[in-house]
Write an enzyme that holds these catalytic residues in place. Structure first.
Site, PDB file in Angstrom:
ATOM      1  N   LYS A  68       0.804  -1.223   0.000  1.00  0.00           N
ATOM      2  CA  LYS A  68       0.000   0.000   0.000  1.00  0.00           C
ATOM      3  C   LYS A  68       0.842   1.280   0.000  1.00  0.00           C
ATOM      4  O   LYS A  68       0.444   2.284  -0.556  1.00  0.00           O
ATOM      5  CB  LYS A  68      -0.936   0.014   1.212  1.00  0.00           C
ATOM      6  N   GLU A  98      -9.629   6.327   3.290  1.00  0.00           N
ATOM      7  CA  GLU A  98     -10.482   5.282   3.849  1.00  0.00           C
ATOM      8  C   GLU A  98      -9.585   4.090   4.137  1.00  0.00           C
ATOM      9  O   GLU A  98      -8.524   3.953   3.531  1.00  0.00           O
ATOM     10  CB  GLU A  98     -11.568   4.885   2.840  1.00  0.00           C
ATOM     11  N   SER A 134       1.641  -9.895  -0.931  1.00  0.00           N
ATOM     12  CA  SER A 134       1.291  -8.474  -0.805  1.00  0.00           C
ATOM     13  C   SER A 134       1.592  -7.864   0.563  1.00  0.00           C
ATOM     14  O   SER A 134       1.794  -6.656   0.662  1.00  0.00           O
ATOM     15  CB  SER A 134      -0.186  -8.280  -1.139  1.00  0.00           C
TER      16      SER A 134
HETATM   17  C1  LIG Z   1      -5.158  -4.012   1.321  1.00  0.00           C
HETATM   18  C2  LIG Z   1      -4.480  -5.281   1.103  1.00  0.00           C
HETATM   19  C3  LIG Z   1      -4.851  -6.155   0.062  1.00  0.00           C
HETATM   20  C4  LIG Z   1      -6.040  -5.923  -0.819  1.00  0.00           C
HETATM   21  O1  LIG Z   1      -6.032  -4.751  -1.576  1.00  0.00           O
HETATM   22  P1  LIG Z   1      -5.712  -4.765  -3.116  1.00  0.00           P
HETATM   23  O2  LIG Z   1      -6.046  -3.390  -3.538  1.00  0.00           O
HETATM   24  O3  LIG Z   1      -6.609  -5.794  -3.740  1.00  0.00           O
HETATM   25  O4  LIG Z   1      -4.297  -5.106  -3.278  1.00  0.00           O
HETATM   26  C5  LIG Z   1      -4.096  -7.288  -0.147  1.00  0.00           C
HETATM   27  N1  LIG Z   1      -3.058  -7.595   0.654  1.00  0.00           N
HETATM   28  C6  LIG Z   1      -2.683  -6.799   1.678  1.00  0.00           C
HETATM   29  C7  LIG Z   1      -1.525  -7.205   2.517  1.00  0.00           C
HETATM   30  C8  LIG Z   1      -3.381  -5.618   1.933  1.00  0.00           C
HETATM   31  O5  LIG Z   1      -2.994  -4.853   2.948  1.00  0.00           O
END
Ligand SMILES: *Cc1c(COP(=O)(O)O)cnc(C)c1O
Length: 399
Positions: free
Chosen positions: A94, A116, A383
């Site tokens: 993020k 948000e 992610s």
């Molecule tokens: C917020 C988040 C997501 C989901 O958001 P996307 O916009 O689909 O990437 C996925 N993995 C993590 C670790 C997150 O913090």
């Protein structure tokens, strides 16, 4: 094999029939001012140099592409490689986007930033960049999410942000987003709205994608350097869709030879409560864009469910809807249980505790690898890290 020629959105912000700007007149000026400034910044070498420097020294990029040898051997098929977005400063992808947008806010002379958040990861990323640039920061967060994600709420406060609880609707991400849009409408002059995923009205889905595309850009280069070729399968989890599109975007020209796989949250199962908008949703409008959306028979937006707060959104970025329709990306889903089990397996074989969101993508790789020949390669976009999810993990795995 022929390259895919892909060019979206069009000048009006449409990805085929998806996307666009379904917003009240009072927001049109905000959105078009933002679009103009973003397009200028994109071509400005000074802006790009500043962003690249911070991504390197502050975020810690490039993130490694790591060969999970132990896990691959155990599964006995394809090699699994992990793109380590979990090693980014603040623990997830993020921050790539929050940093890009805060630089735009500075450039536009804004003093006040709003955002948000669902899992709290985008809230933390935004609070972080606002601390770095000395900007006032207000984060809208559903009451239910505040309860589920207490450590992230404390982090935001420690970073100097104000967390505003949202009590409307299901008290989760959807309602927090509506509240942030309302704030932006009421304070158009001094406020910059940092959206956390590839959702919302144009130009957000395009802009957030561009800021996250560094994930796929690095992966392409690292694959050539470390494996001598591009991977066969690339997989990412899909909430709003920003980490997935960030990974896929630079690989799209090769989408005829690389299988691109997005994994949604199937929650308790696709017949029960879930968050699989691409698999089970119908076309509708939410937060200013046309997209696939979980709705009831009257078109009312339904509550999404996932064990991971970050995937708990009833819609999905318009570009994913378009890529699904074009057949360039395949979308599937993993249940809460499957995600928990994948997280457990990764922790025990590689010593990496991933986020519950990322565990959905991990599940797909664990299923797929044994079915593929040894010389094939799967890249999983990891992610985020699992620290924020420890309370849920303790409960689910009885630790
Ligand atoms: C917020 C988040 C997501 C989901 O958001 P996307 O916009 O689909 O990437 C996925 N993995 C993590 C670790 C997150 O913090």
């Amino acid at each position: 094999m022929t390259k895919v020629v892909y060019n979206a959105p069009d000048a009006s912000g449409h990805f085929g029939t998806f996307g666009g700007k379904f917003i009240p007149e009072t927001l049109i000026k905000n959105a078009s001012d933002l679009e103009k400034e973003y397009l200028k910044a994109k071509e400005d070498p000074e802006f790009q140099t500043t962003l690249a420097g911070l991504l390197r020294d502050y975020v810690g990029r490039p993130t490694p592409l790591y060969h999970a040898r132990g896990l691959s051997e155990k599964l006995g098929g394809a090699s699994i490689w992990l793109k380590r977005e979990d090693l980014c400063h603040t623990g997830a992808h993020k921050i790539n986007n929050a940093l890009g947008q805060v630089l735009l806010a500075k450039r536009m002379g804004k003093k006040r930033v709003i955002a948000e958040t669902g899992a709290g990861q985008h809230g933390v990323a935004t609070a972080t960049v606002c601390a770095l640039f000395d900007l006032e920061c207000i984060v809208y967060m559903g009451e239910e999410d505040i309860r589920r994600q207490a450590p992230n709420v404390a982090r935001m406060k420690l970073l100097g942000a104000t967390v505003r609880p949202v009590t409307s609707g299901t008290r989760t991400l959807k309602d927090a987003t509506s509240e942030a849009i309302r704030d932006w409408m009421n304070n158009p002059e001094e406020t910059f709205y940092i959206v956390g995923s590839v959702i919302g009205m144009h130009p957000y889905p395009m802009m957030v994608r561009d800021f996250q595309a560094i994930i796929g850009r690095e992966t392409r280069r690292q694959s050539i350097e470390q494996m001598g070729r591009l991977p066969d399968v690339v997989v990412a989890c899909v909430g709003g869709g920003s980490n997935a599109i960030g990974m896929f975007f630079d690989l799209l020209p090769d989408a005829r030879t690389i299988e691109l796989i997005g994994v949604e949250a199937a929650g308790e199962g696709l017949q029960g409560r879930h968050a699989a908008s691409l698999t089970k949703g119908d076309i509708g409008v939410l937060h200013g864009a046309m997209m696939k959306l979980l709705q009831d028979e009257f078109g009312q937006v339904q509550e999404a469910h996932s064990i991971s707060a970050g995937l708990d959104y009833p819609g999905v970025g318009p570009e994913h809807c378009y890529l699904q329709r074009l057949g360039l990306v395949t979308y599937t889903s993993a249940t809460d249980r499957e995600a928990i089990e994948a997280l457990d397996t990764l922790a025990k074989t590689e010593g990496i505790i991933c986020a519950l969101e990322s565990a959905h993508a991990m599940h797909y790789a664990l299923m797929r690898a044994p079915m593929m020949p040894k010389e094939s390669i799967i890249v999983v976009n990891l992610s985020g890290r699992g620290d924020k999810d420890m309370a849920t993990i303790m409960q689910e795995l009885k630790l």
